[in-house]
Write an enzyme that holds these catalytic residues in place. Structure first.
Site, PDB file in Angstrom:
ATOM      1  N   GLU A  63     -17.226   9.952   4.364  1.00  0.00           N
ATOM      2  CA  GLU A  63     -16.741   8.601   4.697  1.00  0.00           C
ATOM      3  C   GLU A  63     -15.718   8.246   3.639  1.00  0.00           C
ATOM      4  OE1 GLU A  63     -19.727   5.501   4.643  1.00  0.00           O
ATOM      5  OE2 GLU A  63     -20.732   6.294   2.876  1.00  0.00           O
ATOM      6  N   ASP A  95       0.863  -1.172   0.000  1.00  0.00           N
ATOM      7  CA  ASP A  95       0.000   0.000   0.000  1.00  0.00           C
ATOM      8  C   ASP A  95       0.913   1.240   0.000  1.00  0.00           C
ATOM      9  OD1 ASP A  95      -2.214   1.661   0.010  1.00  0.00           O
ATOM     10  OD2 ASP A  95      -3.283   0.467   1.496  1.00  0.00           O
TER      11      ASP A  95
END
Lengths: 704, 704
Positions: free
Chosen positions: A451, A242
């Site tokens: 979100e 990542d």
């Protein structure tokens, strides 16, 4: 595609590189090696629900919406379209020498993490809370992106299963967090979708997560990467970190002390590619004796095998011919519309839906998500050239037949739209619109700014996560103000996660969960509101009343989480979704096959007044005693289109592995005893489908 | 309306107030005085081009675009519609007890400052650089907002002429700046529009500017407020300060030492109402002997006279009956479309426009303003429920007849859309779109975030102002990239001020100035691009090549500024604007009236192939010698619709005051000698109309 040959070509190419050159290719922004004919390449591209962050592309519903569609065959078709656009955009960019970020052939999608807690801000990137649904949809998406790689074909684009493994918030802690997962939860919940992605769908790439799992950083995880992924599962693609996760290994996890140590241990344990720049330390790590030349070259072979598979060095790759015209084509847009139709979930309905347009003179469309493009696209999104917002779709459907009165109603999160105002600026506007209308369509919810991912946004909650399941206060007030006017009110929710809307259930005419439905979202919404299409989406996650009965957000035990283990009564259960029509089931038959699978047949009939799709779900429950056994679990489903009155005999196969129970130590076995198979879906009069899925057809059988 | 009576009622009401109560009513957020039946009232509302900042309202083109339309009759109709919506919104808000900001009846519009320098960020709020045009349009707007107040009628809404006086940047300095204006410039340029607004249009309110003018703060300006406004012009409405401008008097202008002194001197000199809160110090100022009770009460009478005129305390005000349905009605939207049509100015055309849709297969629509709602609304705007962006309008007009390929092309100002990207993200996408297209429509420009007001925005230039006349660098590169592809390219510019586009003149097929055209902007644009409507807007300001030959931005001398005094050759002159058709003028006749006015008649014929509007302009120039005499000046204009082949005899009256010359000391007189009247407009072959307006019809005459 002859993978062996691709690997050999990669080996031959890497063998010609200096060590410096080979190491340089392990960063997401890989430089050219001109003498070897290697072009600059940026590995970082995204396509969670359409080619993302690279300009115009068809924008499909966010992943959580596609999960609600329960339609893997369609999802694969959608992913094929995404890959076609990706290739077209790649070809166009390369034509002009543009090899920048988001324009490559290696796409870091899908996100097959389990949405174990409703607070997680990135939950809407996933296929929900169920491992079987996630596996099925993840594989379909991967197959669609990668194309048919059998019989000598190049790979269309490379998919990436992320984030491996055990990763679902909190976002705020992700760079330093240690997720503690039991063996049972690993095998039953966190790993199956990855295992199947590798073994069944042949995913080309796997992304290591930011966090530690059971003590080790995921991007340098001996057990996850070496033993399980490459060992047990036989993964032969490449692993990517990542972004800037390798830096976390020393800086935040304190698992190593230096960038050199982090880079070395990541590569040694199988993380081939660094999104970020810590692998710049690899050469120093080599000089320090932390890693061998062979290990660096091995990683380079992994990443170049992918590039060969993608046909980058070939002259006969048919995908090179895909013209830019396909981007945002009429055909792809039709798919986006169909996807949105299938995704929306009707959560309550007092019979007001579908709306009877011929009886309406004035329609109020109110709310911060009514005329919001952002409410259509979630995150990791592309950009459309024709967003159909909720208001746009309603306006288009209504035409001149009724007057539409619009008010934004409130900001999506700020208490005051204007610092000079004394209160919410639009409440009185919303009220006059409601007062003048025959029906109110009240569009509330969240968006990708509220979100989402840590650091991406300035949300009002907690680094992208939610702190509770309530709508922002300003929207709750808006709802009260509008409901107070007393007109029939349909609440439409654009959000990518569970919100507690139970307070409005008895006062709203209907509640529709529309997710982030992509560029044609408003058109699909209008089709559903006015009855052209019957809603057919089903919840891919539990809608709890609130987070009180849930474990701490940081607790990765599955006990007490998701429909499989939550003992309470949720507001709306996993799999729930109303229709305008009714369905009847009969003639359920179950046959055990020689290979241990079950063949199931059942007849379903559309017994109501609307043509509609039905999502038939099959749940298994075990009547015996077992350690932390699931209350029930999804083992099969199928979406069927049925005209009113039409019936169809459905055939479903339940694979043997779905019948296995996972023991405390993570081992899988058939527990002897009685099992119950429940087949059906939610009906209009069954609002909460709690505990035992309430279904018309059940059958028990014994396994030994 | 019986103003005397209104004033008497106000006096009677104020007489019943305590001093504290009276003083409390001089703040923009005035509290209720329940015992006297006085409701809370917020004076601050905005309606520059539609009711602003109060939710849904019809959004008309920004003021500068309405100036380009040269159509006062239409502007008055538009303003009537705005006032109707304002009343409807007020009625609705009051129904729910909402008396918050932006929902009153006192609107701080229009902005009739002179756009003397192209760098001013707020220039797009104005009617351009010419005093005559500004006067004519300002009066039309005021009349439209206020309605017919003769014969006992209530005022529909109160207009406000701002910012009085001599105010046009720099934004960054506005709170401390001293604008130095000569007597000649005051009388010739800065004051006429205000004088006429007061004397001819009866504007109800005047707003004092932030800055000082010739040494005194405008909100406490003895000469401007006492001698000129209330004295010479006989103004009997109320004066409001710009927002928090009273605080500037001591804090930034250092003209006083305390809030009490600032409040006192402002009220004493005729500033009745404080937008802000410094007048909270009025009671202390009174205690300190800085201001008398009588002076405070006088200001209160001024503001309450306005409230009585508006019918706030009456039961028979017909405007109370206006229903919310009118807001954004079909009729008002049609006006917004018509306004946008009239506003756009064709700056160059090699014959490519109008586009022949039947010959096009693929159209590329490119640029940061192509699919931008922000490009439609400028600043001080309301919000539409149906924005038609440029792309929307083109898509709708084209339908299935051609394929549209869209690319954002670049950010509007940032060099890179993404910090991770190496360069502009969309250039290659823009190029492939252009490459595949038969024609490119390239939509560039600015928006209200880039040119606007100090403090409002985080613009990349200078506190809302521009530092030069160039497009942002990223857009200039985009234009080069796209032009480099070699397809016919129409450049559409959404911006509210002069930009130097001369570099593209010979390479672009056409250049169209579309301003900030309001909610139907894209529809009007498409009508013009595809020939349904011939462009008819004319530049209300000079488009210079650059700012080099201009005086310093801070220099308020008019010498060397605007078409009246600029000696160089601009890129495009004031009054310029191409048509698809041609017009011929003949039979110019001028007659002097007994009152000193001129009656002018001329015949105009549409000699081309398109139905079109013509804006016939009349310029006066004086052949004799005079101190800083204008090169030419606009003294009359009329917009006429002419079918192809149609001719019409036009009658124009040039008022005597337009024939006056302003001497060095500011006095106005008829200078004896020969004058030249030029009548006509720009023709397709006359691109720059410099110095002497190039026109087909001229006549000289002598005055003595």
């Amino acid at each position: 595609m002859d993978v062996t040959n691709m690997k050999q070509q990669a080996e031959a190419l890497v063998a010609q590189m200096t060590l410096e050159e080979a190491a340089s290719q392990l960063l997401h922004q890989s430089p050219a090696i001109e003498r070897l004919g290697v072009q600059e390449y940026n590995w970082w591209s995204e396509a969670l629900h359409g080619v993302a962050r690279a300009g115009r592309a068809t924008v499909f519903p966010q992943a959580i919406g596609m999960a609600a569609a329960f339609d893997p065959a369609f999802l694969q078709t959608e992913a094929e379209a995404i890959a076609t656009e990706a290739r077209a955009k790649y070809n166009a960019a390369v034509k002009y020498g543009d090899r920048d970020i988001y324009k490559g052939l290696t796409y870091w999608s899908p996100n097959i993490n389990i949405f174990r807690d409703p607070r997680w801000g990135r939950g809407h990137e996933t296929y929900g809370e169920d491992p079987y649904l996630t596996t099925t949809l993840g594989n379909a998406f991967i197959r669609g992106l990668q194309g048919d790689t059998t019989s000598g074909n190049y790979m269309k684009i490379a998919a990436c299963a992320k984030h491996f493994a055990v990763h679902s918030g909190p976002e705020k802690l992700r760079h330093e967090f240690d997720a503690q997962a039991t063996e049972k939860d690993l095998q039953e919940t966190y790993l199956p979708a990855f295992e199947s992605a590798v073994k069944d769908a042949g995913v080309e790439s796997v992304m290591g997560a930011y966090n530690r799992t059971n003590g080790e950083p995921c991007c340098a995880h001996e057990r996850l990467l070496v033993q399980i992924l490459r060992g047990e599962w036989g993964f032969d693609g490449h692993v990517v970190s990542d972004c800037w996760a390798i830096k976390d290994i020393h800086k935040n996890h304190h698992y190593t002390n230096t960038p050199e140590e982090s880079a070395a241990i990541a590569v040694k344990r199988g993380c081939d590619l660094n999104c970020g720049c810590t692998f710049e330390a690899l050469l120093d790590a080599h000089r320090q004796g932390l890693i061998s030349e062979e290990e660096i070259r091995k990683a380079a072979v992994h990443v170049f095998t992918t590039r060969f598979k993608l046909g980058e060095f070939a002259k006969d790759c048919p995908y090179d011919e895909i013209s830019y015209d396909v981007v945002g084509s009429k055909e792809h847009r039709a798919l986006a519309l169909q996807a949105a139709r299938e995704s929306m979930v009707l959560l309550s309905n007092d019979g007001s839906l579908p709306l009877k347009l011929e009886q309406l003179h004035t329609i109020a469309v109110i709310g911060p998500n009514a005329y919001s493009q952002k409410a259509l696209y979630g995150n990791y999104n592309g950009f459309s050239d024709h967003w159909i917002t909720n208001l746009d779709g309603i306006r288009e459907a209504v035409g001149d037949r009724a007057r539409i009165l619009y008010s934004q109603g409130s900001d999506i999160v700020k208490d005051k739209e204007d610092p000079l105002a004394k209160c919410g600026k639009y409440y009185s506007e919303a009220k006059i619109c409601a007062d003048l209308a025959d029906v109110v369509i009240l569009c509330v919810g969240l968006d990708g700014d509220l979100e989402g991912e840590e650091g991406d946004t300035g949300n009002a909650f907690a680094s992208g996560d939610k702190i509770d399941l309530l709508l922002p206060k300003t929207q709750r007030q808006l709802i009260e103000e509008v409901l107070g006017i007393g007109k029939p009110t349909v609440i439409v929710v654009n959000a990518g996660s569970a919100l507690d809307l139970s307070a409005y259930e008895d006062r709203a005419a209907a509640i529709l969960q529309a997710w982030y439905p992509g560029e044609c979202g408003g058109e699909a919404l209008a089709e559903i509101l006015f009855g052209k299409v019957s809603p057919s989406g089903k919840l891919p996650l539990t809608f709890y009343h609130n987070t009180d009965p849930l474990p701490e957000f940081t607790d990765y035990h599955m006990k007490g989480r998701t429909y499989k283990f939550f003992e309470g009564t949720p507001w709306r259960a996993f799999g729930f979704g109303l229709s305008y029509t009714t369905f009847a089931y009969r003639d359920l038959q179950v046959k055990e096959r020689e290979d241990g699978a079950l063949d199931l047949s059942v007849t379903v009939q559309n017994t109501g007044a609307y043509d509609a799709d039905e999502v038939t779900q099959v749940y298994l429950s075990y009547d015996g005693e077992a350690f932390e056994k699931p209350i029930r679990k999804l083992v099969g489903f199928v979406r069927t289109s049925l005209a009113k009155g039409e019936e169809q005999q459905l055939q479903l196969r339940i694979a043997k592995r779905e019948l296995l129970s996972v023991l405390e130590d993570g081992s899988k076995t058939i527990l002897p005893g009685t099992y119950r198979l429940s087949v059906g879906s939610s009906q209009p009069d069954e609002k909460s489908m709690a505990l035992m899925h309430s279904v018309p057809q059940e059958q028990t059988f014994s396994l030994s």
